[in-house]
Design an enzyme around this catalytic site. Structure first.
Site, PDB file in Angstrom:
ATOM      1  N   GLY A 155      11.585  69.597 -55.561  1.00  0.00           N
ATOM      2  CA  GLY A 155      11.965  71.008 -55.425  1.00  0.00           C
ATOM      3  C   GLY A 155      13.430  71.232 -55.735  1.00  0.00           C
ATOM      4  O   GLY A 155      14.075  70.445 -56.437  1.00  0.00           O
ATOM      5  N   LEU A 208      19.025  70.392 -53.324  1.00  0.00           N
ATOM      6  CA  LEU A 208      19.699  71.041 -52.187  1.00  0.00           C
ATOM      7  C   LEU A 208      21.199  70.810 -52.202  1.00  0.00           C
ATOM      8  O   LEU A 208      21.967  71.679 -51.809  1.00  0.00           O
ATOM      9  CB  LEU A 208      19.073  70.556 -50.873  1.00  0.00           C
ATOM     10  CG  LEU A 208      17.602  70.972 -50.681  1.00  0.00           C
ATOM     11  CD1 LEU A 208      17.042  70.355 -49.400  1.00  0.00           C
ATOM     12  CD2 LEU A 208      17.454  72.489 -50.638  1.00  0.00           C
ATOM     13  N   HIS A 248      11.358  82.010 -61.372  1.00  0.00           N
ATOM     14  CA  HIS A 248      10.417  83.053 -61.785  1.00  0.00           C
ATOM     15  C   HIS A 248      10.160  82.977 -63.295  1.00  0.00           C
ATOM     16  O   HIS A 248       9.030  83.133 -63.747  1.00  0.00           O
ATOM     17  CB  HIS A 248      10.952  84.447 -61.430  1.00  0.00           C
ATOM     18  CG  HIS A 248      11.021  84.683 -59.952  1.00  0.00           C
ATOM     19  ND1 HIS A 248      11.279  85.912 -59.409  1.00  0.00           N
ATOM     20  CD2 HIS A 248      10.867  83.833 -58.897  1.00  0.00           C
ATOM     21  CE1 HIS A 248      11.276  85.817 -58.077  1.00  0.00           C
ATOM     22  NE2 HIS A 248      11.044  84.568 -57.759  1.00  0.00           N
ATOM     23  N   ASP A 268       8.352  79.815 -51.976  1.00  0.00           N
ATOM     24  CA  ASP A 268       8.724  80.667 -53.112  1.00  0.00           C
ATOM     25  C   ASP A 268       8.184  80.055 -54.391  1.00  0.00           C
ATOM     26  O   ASP A 268       7.268  79.228 -54.355  1.00  0.00           O
ATOM     27  CB  ASP A 268      10.256  80.896 -53.144  1.00  0.00           C
ATOM     28  CG  ASP A 268      11.063  79.611 -53.275  1.00  0.00           C
ATOM     29  OD1 ASP A 268      10.562  78.645 -53.878  1.00  0.00           O
ATOM     30  OD2 ASP A 268      12.214  79.572 -52.779  1.00  0.00           O
TER      31      ASP A 268
HETATM   32  C1  LHQ Z   1      17.062  65.113 -53.136  1.00  0.00           C
HETATM   33  C2  LHQ Z   1      16.051  66.077 -52.916  1.00  0.00           C
HETATM   34  C3  LHQ Z   1      16.367  67.442 -53.078  1.00  0.00           C
HETATM   35  C4  LHQ Z   1      18.527  66.796 -53.654  1.00  0.00           C
HETATM   36  C5  LHQ Z   1      15.216  64.145 -52.555  1.00  0.00           C
HETATM   37  N1  LHQ Z   1      17.623  67.747 -53.458  1.00  0.00           N
HETATM   38  N2  LHQ Z   1      18.285  65.486 -53.500  1.00  0.00           N
HETATM   39  C6  LHQ Z   1      14.795  77.839 -53.812  1.00  0.00           C
HETATM   40  C7  LHQ Z   1      15.965  78.597 -53.840  1.00  0.00           C
HETATM   41  C8  LHQ Z   1      17.124  78.266 -53.161  1.00  0.00           C
HETATM   42  C9  LHQ Z   1      17.363  77.389 -52.255  1.00  0.00           C
HETATM   43  C10 LHQ Z   1      16.487  76.472 -51.734  1.00  0.00           C
HETATM   44  O1  LHQ Z   1      15.280  76.179 -52.249  1.00  0.00           O
HETATM   45  C11 LHQ Z   1      14.473  76.775 -53.094  1.00  0.00           C
HETATM   46  C12 LHQ Z   1      13.157  76.216 -53.279  1.00  0.00           C
HETATM   47  C13 LHQ Z   1      12.899  74.873 -52.693  1.00  0.00           C
HETATM   48  O2  LHQ Z   1      12.480  74.016 -53.416  1.00  0.00           O
HETATM   49  S1  LHQ Z   1      13.154  74.629 -51.023  1.00  0.00           S
HETATM   50  C14 LHQ Z   1      12.664  72.960 -50.768  1.00  0.00           C
HETATM   51  C15 LHQ Z   1      13.643  71.959 -51.275  1.00  0.00           C
HETATM   52  N3  LHQ Z   1      13.174  70.625 -51.114  1.00  0.00           N
HETATM   53  C16 LHQ Z   1      13.178  69.974 -49.954  1.00  0.00           C
HETATM   54  O3  LHQ Z   1      13.554  70.478 -48.913  1.00  0.00           O
HETATM   55  C17 LHQ Z   1      12.738  68.516 -49.980  1.00  0.00           C
HETATM   56  C18 LHQ Z   1      13.868  67.598 -49.670  1.00  0.00           C
HETATM   57  N4  LHQ Z   1      13.450  66.224 -49.810  1.00  0.00           N
HETATM   58  C19 LHQ Z   1      12.734  65.568 -48.880  1.00  0.00           C
HETATM   59  O4  LHQ Z   1      12.387  66.098 -47.842  1.00  0.00           O
HETATM   60  C20 LHQ Z   1      12.393  64.142 -49.165  1.00  0.00           C
HETATM   61  O5  LHQ Z   1      13.306  63.658 -50.133  1.00  0.00           O
HETATM   62  C21 LHQ Z   1      10.954  63.959 -49.666  1.00  0.00           C
HETATM   63  C22 LHQ Z   1       9.979  64.223 -48.509  1.00  0.00           C
HETATM   64  C23 LHQ Z   1      10.651  64.870 -50.851  1.00  0.00           C
HETATM   65  C24 LHQ Z   1      10.774  62.494 -50.138  1.00  0.00           C
HETATM   66  O6  LHQ Z   1      11.172  61.621 -49.126  1.00  0.00           O
HETATM   67  P1  LHQ Z   1      11.418  60.068 -49.452  1.00  0.00           P
HETATM   68  O7  LHQ Z   1      10.289  59.549 -50.240  1.00  0.00           O
HETATM   69  O8  LHQ Z   1      11.745  59.412 -48.155  1.00  0.00           O
HETATM   70  O9  LHQ Z   1      12.682  60.026 -50.436  1.00  0.00           O
HETATM   71  P2  LHQ Z   1      14.227  60.262 -50.089  1.00  0.00           P
HETATM   72  O10 LHQ Z   1      14.376  61.368 -49.093  1.00  0.00           O
HETATM   73  O11 LHQ Z   1      14.845  58.959 -49.730  1.00  0.00           O
HETATM   74  O12 LHQ Z   1      14.787  60.800 -51.491  1.00  0.00           O
HETATM   75  C25 LHQ Z   1      15.197  59.911 -52.526  1.00  0.00           C
HETATM   76  C26 LHQ Z   1      16.523  60.410 -53.060  1.00  0.00           C
HETATM   77  O13 LHQ Z   1      16.302  61.723 -53.623  1.00  0.00           O
HETATM   78  C27 LHQ Z   1      17.568  60.598 -51.972  1.00  0.00           C
HETATM   79  O14 LHQ Z   1      18.813  60.333 -52.542  1.00  0.00           O
HETATM   80  P3  LHQ Z   1      19.617  58.966 -52.160  1.00  0.00           P
HETATM   81  O15 LHQ Z   1      20.908  59.078 -52.920  1.00  0.00           O
HETATM   82  O16 LHQ Z   1      19.762  58.943 -50.682  1.00  0.00           O
HETATM   83  O17 LHQ Z   1      18.715  57.855 -52.651  1.00  0.00           O
HETATM   84  C28 LHQ Z   1      17.460  62.070 -51.645  1.00  0.00           C
HETATM   85  O18 LHQ Z   1      18.652  62.598 -51.113  1.00  0.00           O
HETATM   86  C29 LHQ Z   1      17.196  62.664 -53.019  1.00  0.00           C
HETATM   87  N5  LHQ Z   1      16.490  63.932 -52.909  1.00  0.00           N
HETATM   88  N6  LHQ Z   1      14.930  65.437 -52.552  1.00  0.00           N
HETATM   89  N7  LHQ Z   1      15.444  68.419 -52.925  1.00  0.00           N
END
Ligand code: LHQ
Length: 261
Positions: A64, A67, A88, A143
């Site tokens: 997504g 962030l 969009h 969204d």
């Molecule tokens: C990330 C992300 C990410 C940056 C993983 N960003 N780095 C629209 C308009 C405006 C504002 C906000 O949003 C939106 C629409 C949306 O999409 S809102 C939803 C945004 N997405 C999320 O909240 C998901 C965030 N990510 C997670 O919860 C986890 O990463 C998931 C569950 C997807 C995967 O978990 P794991 O398999 O444990 O992987 P990880 O968390 O270790 O992620 C791997 C790397 O990717 C890590 O970086 P690092 O440098 O520590 O290895 C994360 O920081 C990065 N990453 N998602 N969205």
């Protein structure tokens, strides 16, 4: 356009888009939203492309919105404007593209990444894939079209549950709920997707595109309006070379050779 955040190639009638920021599970920054939209646009305009596949590099489909990228913009940024100018356009581009789009869901599809997966016409998921409406974890509502697509696919109760719990839905659960068309072993996803893409790219592209239009417009119509719209679009399909070829092939007892027109 040269792309830096996605890979795009066209081969044998199939356009392949690979979201390519694997270090962040293919999180969308503005550049990737723009490049993905542009690739879909170019696939739509290119008569040589008769089916499009979208997938992710590495272990995720897309996590997504990036962030970190979004936070860097500070407090005053308008999320509404970000959506209008970014996701969009991408989602509209996918739905208005009158060619079949296959989502090869290779790993997690979260937040807006789930929205993009839902905007594909057919989803083939790896058995290690999952779907997660991560939005409520950060105090947001779904969204990128999720509120439109998801209840239509799985029903309101399941869609609302996914939104408020933000739990990960496994590929097998997604299949049971009608969110994906097939679940396949992860190591066979590329090959099984390629076979689907081949089949669709060899089909009557015009009819496939008009079917997509009829079904998407049909959501918002009464039965009488939908019947009339079908008749109108069938008039168009009925004048196609592929319609003539399909009937000739049936009469001749041979396989049809569709050219997409
Ligand atoms: C990330 C992300 C990410 C940056 C993983 N960003 N780095 C629209 C308009 C405006 C504002 C906000 O949003 C939106 C629409 C949306 O999409 S809102 C939803 C945004 N997405 C999320 O909240 C998901 C965030 N990510 C997670 O919860 C986890 O990463 C998931 C569950 C997807 C995967 O978990 P794991 O398999 O444990 O992987 P990880 O968390 O270790 O992620 C791997 C790397 O990717 C890590 O970086 P690092 O440098 O520590 O290895 C994360 O920081 C990065 N990453 N998602 N969205």
């Amino acid at each position: 356009m040269t792309y830096e955040t996605i890979l795009y190639d066209v081969e044998d009638g199939i356009g392949r888009i690979t979201l390519n920021r694997p270090g962040k599970l293919n999180a969308f920054n503005d550049q990737m939203i723009g490049e993905t939209t542009d690739a879909f646009k170019s696939a739509g305009r290119d008569a040589a492309v008769r089916c499009i596949v979208i997938t992710g590099a590495g272990r995720g489909f897309s996590s997504g919105q990036d962030l970190g990228d979004f936070q860097d913009r500070g407090e005053t940024v308008s999320i509404g404007e970000h959506l209008r100018h970014g996701y969009h356009r991408l989602v509209r581009q996918m739905i208005s593209l009158e060619k079949p789009i296959i989502g090869a869901i290779n790993g997690i599809a979260a937040g807006a990444g789930c929205g993009v997966a839902l905007a594909a016409d057919i989803r083939i998921a790896s058995d290690s894939a999952s779907f997660m409406l991560a939005f409520s974890r950060i105090g947001l509502i779904p969204d990128s079209g999720v509120n439109w697509f998801l209840p239509r696919l799985v029903g309101y109760a399941r869609a609302y549950e996914m939104a408020v719990t933000a739990d990960r839905i496994s590929a097998s659960q997604a299949f049971e709920w009608g969110l994906v068309n097939r679940v396949v072993p992860g190591d066979q996803l590329p090959e099984i997707t390629a076979a689907w893409a081949r089949r669709l790219a060899d089909g009557p592209t015009l009819a496939y595109g008009l079917t997509k239009r009829a079904m998407n417009q049909g959501w918002n119509m009464t039965l009488d309006e939908a019947l009339e719209y079908e008749a109108h679009l069938q008039e168009v399909a009925g004048r196609s070379e592929d319609n003539r070829e399909g009937i000739a092939a049936f009469i001749d007892k041979r396989a049809a050779r569709f050219n997409g027109r």
